[in-house]
Design an enzyme around this catalytic site. Sequence first.
Site, PDB file in Angstrom:
ATOM      1  N   THR A 199      52.158 -17.587  42.058  1.00 31.37           N
ATOM      2  CA  THR A 199      53.411 -16.830  42.078  1.00 31.37           C
ATOM      3  C   THR A 199      53.643 -16.068  40.771  1.00 31.37           C
ATOM      4  O   THR A 199      53.014 -16.343  39.749  1.00 31.37           O
ATOM      5  CB  THR A 199      54.606 -17.765  42.315  1.00 31.37           C
ATOM      6  OG1 THR A 199      54.723 -18.671  41.215  1.00 31.37           O
ATOM      7  CG2 THR A 199      54.451 -18.547  43.610  1.00 31.37           C
ATOM      8  N   ASP A 200      54.604 -15.129  40.846  1.00 29.73           N
ATOM      9  CA  ASP A 200      55.022 -14.409  39.645  1.00 29.73           C
ATOM     10  C   ASP A 200      56.219 -15.138  39.017  1.00 29.73           C
ATOM     11  O   ASP A 200      56.572 -16.233  39.452  1.00 29.73           O
ATOM     12  CB  ASP A 200      55.341 -12.949  39.978  1.00 29.73           C
ATOM     13  CG  ASP A 200      56.464 -12.788  40.991  1.00 29.73           C
ATOM     14  OD1 ASP A 200      57.252 -13.739  41.192  1.00 29.73           O
ATOM     15  OD2 ASP A 200      56.562 -11.701  41.596  1.00 29.73           O
ATOM     16  N   GLN A 201      56.857 -14.512  38.028  1.00 27.04           N
ATOM     17  CA  GLN A 201      57.977 -15.166  37.340  1.00 27.04           C
ATOM     18  C   GLN A 201      59.166 -15.443  38.253  1.00 27.04           C
ATOM     19  O   GLN A 201      59.982 -16.302  37.965  1.00 27.04           O
ATOM     20  CB  GLN A 201      58.453 -14.316  36.164  1.00 27.04           C
ATOM     21  CG  GLN A 201      57.584 -14.475  34.935  1.00 27.04           C
ATOM     22  CD  GLN A 201      58.198 -13.760  33.754  1.00 27.04           C
ATOM     23  OE1 GLN A 201      58.542 -12.584  33.855  1.00 27.04           O
ATOM     24  NE2 GLN A 201      58.332 -14.462  32.650  1.00 27.04           N
TER      25      GLN A 201
END
Length: 137
Positions: A16-18
């Site tokens: 995942t991203d932030q």
Amino acid sequence: MSLSASLTVRVPYGATDQMGVVYYANYLTWFEMGRTEFCREFGMPYTEWEEKGIFMPVVEVRCRYKHPAHYDDFIRVETFLKEIKPHSLSFEFKIYRDSDDKLLAEGFTKHGFCDRRGKLVKKPEPFYSKLMDLLKE
């Protein structure tokens, strides 16, 4: 075609991203996991293909994103045999979130049958016949 396999995985943090949303390229990894499981489930694991000198490089891929997956979701990868020809095969994929059965992404991959040197196998290879027999059942 009616052959299909299903695989459920939990989305890891590193996918995942932030914002906790799955990075788009990870869906292609899940397509690969689905193909691998499909082959294993029908008695043709990739290791067996490679031992017989058959490799299946991806020659085309498409993915349509419908809704995001998030960190810690359980996702289900449904893999279907879309098309089989003597020198290629295609798989179709649908990825769902398990908790609400929402379709997150769908797509396909097309693979050529190649030898160890990357050359197209000109004659029908043994797995073609096995898959065709499975379709008849």
